[in-house]
Design an enzyme around this catalytic site. Structure first.
Site, short mmCIF file in Angstrom:
data_model
loop_
_atom_site.label_atom_id
_atom_site.label_comp_id
_atom_site.label_asym_id
_atom_site.label_seq_id
_atom_site.Cartn_x
_atom_site.Cartn_y
_atom_site.Cartn_z
N GLY A 180 0.80 -1.23 0.00
CA GLY A 180 0.00 0.00 0.00
C GLY A 180 0.82 1.27 0.00
N THR A 181 0.15 2.35 0.39
CA THR A 181 0.79 3.66 0.47
C THR A 181 2.00 3.59 1.40
N SER B 22 -6.14 5.84 1.18
CA SER B 22 -6.37 7.28 0.98
C SER B 22 -5.48 7.81 -0.12
N GLY C 287 1.24 23.33 3.94
CA GLY C 287 0.72 22.45 5.00
C GLY C 287 1.80 22.12 6.02
N GLY D 200 1.82 19.98 8.52
CA GLY D 200 1.45 18.76 9.24
C GLY D 200 2.54 17.72 9.13
N ILE E 27 3.36 15.34 6.87
CA ILE E 27 4.14 15.18 5.63
C ILE E 27 4.99 16.42 5.38
N LEU F 81 -3.21 6.55 10.11
CA LEU F 81 -1.91 6.04 10.54
C LEU F 81 -1.84 4.55 10.26
N HIS G 119 19.72 4.03 34.13
CA HIS G 119 20.52 5.24 34.01
C HIS G 119 21.80 4.93 33.25
P1 FAD Z 1 -3.12 2.16 1.99
O1 FAD Z 1 -1.80 1.93 2.57
O2 FAD Z 1 -3.37 3.44 1.27
O3 FAD Z 1 -3.39 0.92 1.01
C1 FAD Z 1 -4.50 0.85 0.21
C2 FAD Z 1 -4.18 -0.01 -0.99
O4 FAD Z 1 -5.39 -0.30 -1.68
C3 FAD Z 1 -3.26 0.66 -2.01
O5 FAD Z 1 -2.13 -0.15 -2.24
C4 FAD Z 1 -4.11 0.78 -3.26
O6 FAD Z 1 -3.36 0.56 -4.45
C5 FAD Z 1 -5.11 -0.36 -3.07
N1 FAD Z 1 -6.38 -0.16 -3.78
C6 FAD Z 1 -7.18 0.94 -3.76
N2 FAD Z 1 -8.30 0.70 -4.48
C7 FAD Z 1 -8.19 -0.56 -4.96
C8 FAD Z 1 -9.03 -1.37 -5.76
N3 FAD Z 1 -10.22 -0.94 -6.20
N4 FAD Z 1 -8.60 -2.61 -6.07
C9 FAD Z 1 -7.39 -3.08 -5.62
N5 FAD Z 1 -6.56 -2.35 -4.85
C10 FAD Z 1 -6.98 -1.12 -4.53
N6 FAD Z 1 1.58 6.40 8.87
C11 FAD Z 1 2.24 6.03 9.99
O7 FAD Z 1 1.64 5.41 10.88
N7 FAD Z 1 3.57 6.30 10.16
C12 FAD Z 1 4.27 6.98 9.24
O8 FAD Z 1 5.48 7.21 9.43
C13 FAD Z 1 3.61 7.40 8.06
N8 FAD Z 1 4.29 8.07 7.11
C14 FAD Z 1 3.63 8.43 5.96
C15 FAD Z 1 4.34 9.14 5.00
C16 FAD Z 1 3.72 9.53 3.83
C17 FAD Z 1 4.51 10.28 2.79
C18 FAD Z 1 2.35 9.19 3.61
C19 FAD Z 1 1.66 9.57 2.32
C20 FAD Z 1 1.63 8.49 4.56
C21 FAD Z 1 2.26 8.11 5.76
N9 FAD Z 1 1.59 7.43 6.76
C22 FAD Z 1 2.23 7.08 7.91
C23 FAD Z 1 0.16 7.06 6.62
C24 FAD Z 1 0.03 5.59 6.20
O9 FAD Z 1 0.72 5.41 4.99
C25 FAD Z 1 -1.43 5.22 6.05
O10 FAD Z 1 -2.12 5.52 7.24
C26 FAD Z 1 -1.58 3.75 5.75
O11 FAD Z 1 -0.90 3.39 4.57
C27 FAD Z 1 -3.05 3.37 5.61
O12 FAD Z 1 -3.15 2.02 5.34
P2 FAD Z 1 -4.39 1.42 4.52
O13 FAD Z 1 -4.15 -0.04 4.46
O14 FAD Z 1 -5.65 1.91 5.09
O15 FAD Z 1 -4.30 2.05 3.06
P1 NAD Z 2 -1.91 16.72 8.04
O1 NAD Z 2 -3.36 16.68 8.32
O2 NAD Z 2 -0.97 16.12 8.98
O3 NAD Z 2 -1.45 18.24 7.87
C1 NAD Z 2 -2.05 19.07 6.92
C2 NAD Z 2 -1.73 20.50 7.30
O4 NAD Z 2 -2.12 21.32 6.22
C3 NAD Z 2 -2.49 20.99 8.53
O5 NAD Z 2 -1.61 21.66 9.38
C4 NAD Z 2 -3.53 21.92 7.94
O6 NAD Z 2 -3.91 22.96 8.81
C5 NAD Z 2 -2.80 22.45 6.73
N1 NAD Z 2 -3.67 22.94 5.66
C6 NAD Z 2 -4.86 22.44 5.24
N2 NAD Z 2 -5.32 23.15 4.21
C7 NAD Z 2 -4.38 24.11 3.94
C8 NAD Z 2 -4.27 25.12 2.97
N3 NAD Z 2 -5.21 25.31 2.04
N4 NAD Z 2 -3.16 25.91 2.98
C9 NAD Z 2 -2.18 25.72 3.92
N5 NAD Z 2 -2.25 24.76 4.86
C10 NAD Z 2 -3.33 23.96 4.87
O7 NAD Z 2 -1.77 16.13 6.56
P2 NAD Z 2 -0.48 15.65 5.74
O8 NAD Z 2 0.75 16.23 6.28
O9 NAD Z 2 -0.84 15.88 4.30
O10 NAD Z 2 -0.46 14.10 6.00
C11 NAD Z 2 -1.64 13.31 5.75
C12 NAD Z 2 -1.78 12.25 6.77
O11 NAD Z 2 -0.85 11.21 6.52
C13 NAD Z 2 -1.47 12.70 8.18
O12 NAD Z 2 -2.58 13.33 8.79
C14 NAD Z 2 -1.13 11.44 8.85
O13 NAD Z 2 -2.33 10.81 9.23
C15 NAD Z 2 -0.46 10.64 7.74
N6 NAD Z 2 1.01 10.71 7.90
C16 NAD Z 2 1.56 10.25 9.04
C17 NAD Z 2 2.92 10.31 9.22
C18 NAD Z 2 3.50 9.80 10.49
O14 NAD Z 2 2.83 9.05 11.18
N7 NAD Z 2 4.74 10.14 10.82
C19 NAD Z 2 3.73 10.86 8.25
C20 NAD Z 2 3.15 11.34 7.09
C21 NAD Z 2 1.77 11.25 6.93
#
Ligand code: FAD
Ligand code: NAD
Length: 463
Positions: A41-42, A142, A177, A179, A181, A317, A442
């Site tokens: 996945g993602t 997502s 943003g 947040g 990412i 997450l 410690h």
């Molecule tokens: P996903 O991982 O999005 O998997 C969904 C899968 O479904 C995808 O592979 C997609 O191709 C597949 N799919 C969709 N529709 C279909 C279909 N119709 N048929 C077949 N396959 C399909 N979270 C953390 O906890 N820690 C982190 O450090 C962290 N870092 C992140 C960094 C980035 C840059 C991003 C973008 C996200 C990060 N996240 C992190 C968030 C995390 O990636 C997601 O919360 C997590 O992947 C969600 O898992 P999921 O299984 O719900 O969906």
């Molecule tokens: P986020 O929700 O963490 O942060 C988005 C930020 O963008 C917020 O601060 C929000 O106020 C701001 N924002 C929204 N609309 C805006 C606009 N029009 N102009 C300027 N700022 C704006 O979202 P993200 O950073 O895109 O990450 C998405 C999700 O992916 C996270 O919420 C998290 O669940 C997941 N993620 C988790 C990790 C991790 O666990 N370390 C790392 C990356 C992503």
């Protein structure tokens, strides 16, 4: 006759693949459909894993270029081979996604390659073949939220996916943003030499986290050279061959202004992904934000169809998605899996890290819950001093009457590892006193956790 499965999971991210593995472990006949060429996945392909690979590489580079001299270590000229750094990230991803493939084989989960569509309750079509399933699990995850007026091309104007692949270090990266990412990838490119400006709509960064932590976090990132434009909205972006011109204005109204960037990263949140699934035809209800609505134990309104992970409500997450996958698989196998939503840690993997679990002060105030605060700074922790990493603090919130831990918020070295102790304590309903009485080795950073627990009762020893 169509192949029939007990459970057919759609999506092989951390929610879907873990659900499939657990269901198979429990003796069910399981398939998992994935349209991406690789599993994971993602998270494994373009999220958690590649971003952490680049955070680690860039952290090593920053340590060598900025920090080692203070330890008496000098090096000759330090080079940056970005192509190698990106290739290494690819190798890390590859090892992880192949690991999931191995686990599918080991647990006899059938991988259905292609895009899945639910054609009727109990029926799923994948790449032209129809399958039957007693239970269908939607785990489609997502996608990056688009921003009107800022068209993504993944070269000049990128989402996190393009932001993990920049072939050269931009001179000026504008991150929209402040947040998870934005701050993680902003840190990566800042450490590698880019000027980074974070444009955030609200008047603070990381809006879901503790306000005091957010202020300290912004200060530390500013020290590292990140620039912040808070309370600012982007209204337009025009990309040319050389860069991007952004139009910004104060969020509360005022004169527009232009900012020139080489690359713009759009990181304003993510939204549930359900395109092409056929949900409307089978009548699966979604909420106002497009997330699949679930009731008790991840059931949608259509019998036999369930949903987990980023595609449903809750923090987006990987560990939340995984735990939902396990809980649902156990329910489908007749067991009693559940997830404690009150104790899901969130970590920003910058340096220092920021980690949090449970409630914030803002949430406790809104709920009218009286609490005590215990805080301890890393400047007073011997190990942090030895490391040269004294930025940040541990902050614990405990019920004023019962002393039960209600929230923990850490900014500091290895905060993401330290928070696990507090998540464990909260799962066991521990009080601050319980944590304070545990013998912490410690010299470790974890002594700051113990001291913060002592501070809840005003008796920290080392401040
Ligand atoms: P996903 O991982 O999005 O998997 C969904 C899968 O479904 C995808 O592979 C997609 O191709 C597949 N799919 C969709 N529709 C279909 C279909 N119709 N048929 C077949 N396959 C399909 N979270 C953390 O906890 N820690 C982190 O450090 C962290 N870092 C992140 C960094 C980035 C840059 C991003 C973008 C996200 C990060 N996240 C992190 C968030 C995390 O990636 C997601 O919360 C997590 O992947 C969600 O898992 P999921 O299984 O719900 O969906
Ligand atoms: P986020 O929700 O963490 O942060 C988005 C930020 O963008 C917020 O601060 C929000 O106020 C701001 N924002 C929204 N609309 C805006 C606009 N029009 N102009 C300027 N700022 C704006 O979202 P993200 O950073 O895109 O990450 C998405 C999700 O992916 C996270 O919420 C998290 O669940 C997941 N993620 C988790 C990790 C991790 O666990 N370390 C790392 C990356 C992503």
């Amino acid at each position: 006759m169509a192949d029939r499965f007990d459970v057919l999971v759609i999506g092989a991210g951390p929610g879907g693949y873990v659900c499939a593995l657990r269901a198979a472990q429990l003796g069910l006949k399981v398939a998992c459909a994935e349209k991406r060429a690789t599993l994971g996945g993602t998270c494994l392909n373009v999220g958690c894993i590649p971003s952490k690979a680049l955070l680690q590489s860039s952290e090593n580079y920053a340590a060598l270029t900025h920090d080692f001299a203070a330890h008496g270590i000098t090096a000759g000229s330090v080079g940056l081979d970005l192509a190698r750094m990106l290739a290494r990230k690819g190798e890390v991803v590859s090892a992880n996604v192949k690991g999931v493939e191995f686990l599918f084989r080991k647990n006899k989960v059938t991988w259905l390659k292609g895009e899945a569509q639910i054609t009727a309750p109990g029926k799923v079509a994948v790449a032209g073949t129809e399958y039957e399933a007693t239970s269908i699990v939607i785990a489609t995850g997502s996608e990056s939220m688009p921003l009107p007026g800022v068209p993504v091309d993944e070269t000049r104007i990128v989402t996190s996916t393009g932001g993990l692949e920049l072939s050269e270090v931009p001179k000026h990266l504008v991150v929209i943003g402040g947040g998870y990412i934005g701050l993680e990838l902003g840190s990566v490119w800042r450490r590698l030499g880019a000027e980074v400006t974070v444009v955030e709509f609200l008047d603070r960064i990381v809006p879901t986290m503790d306000a005091e932590v957010a202020t300290a976090f912004q200060r530390v990132l500013a020290k590292q050279g990140l620039k912040f434009r808070l309370g600012t909205k982007v209204t337009a972006a025009a990309a040319t061959d050389d860069g991007v011109t952004l139009t910004v204005e104060p969020a509360k109204g005022g004169a527009a202004e232009r900012i020139a960037a080489d690359v713009v990263l759009v990181a304003v949140g993510r939204r549930a992904f359900t395109d092409g699934l056929g949900l409307d035809a089978v009548g699966v209800a979604r909420d106002e934000r497009g997330r699949v609505k679930t009731g008790a134990h991840y059931a949608t309104n259509v019998p036999g169809i369930y949903a987990i992970g980023d595609v449903i409500a809750g923090p987006m997450l990987a560990h939340k998605a995984e735990d939902e996958g396990v809980a649902l698989a156990e329910r489908l196998a007749g067991q009693a899996g559940h997830v404690n939503y009150g104790v899901i840690p969130g970590i920003v993997y910058t340096w220092p890290e920021v980690a949090s679990v449970g409630q914030t002060e803002t949430e406790l105030k809104a709920a009218g819950i009286a609490y005590n605060v215990g805080k301890f700074p890393f400047t007073a922790n011997g190990r942090a001093r030895a490391m040269g990493d004294t930025d940040g603090f541990v902050k614990l919130l405990a019920d004023k009457t019962t002393d039960r831990l209600l929230g923990a918020h850490i900014i500091g070295p290895d905060a993401g590892t330290l928070i696990a102790e507090l998540a464990t304590a909260m799962e066991f309903g521990a009080s601050a006193e319980d944590v304070a009485r545990i013998c912490h080795a410690h010299p470790t950073l974890s002594e700051a956790v113990k001291e913060a627990a002592l501070a809840v009762d005003g008796r920290a020893l080392h401040v």
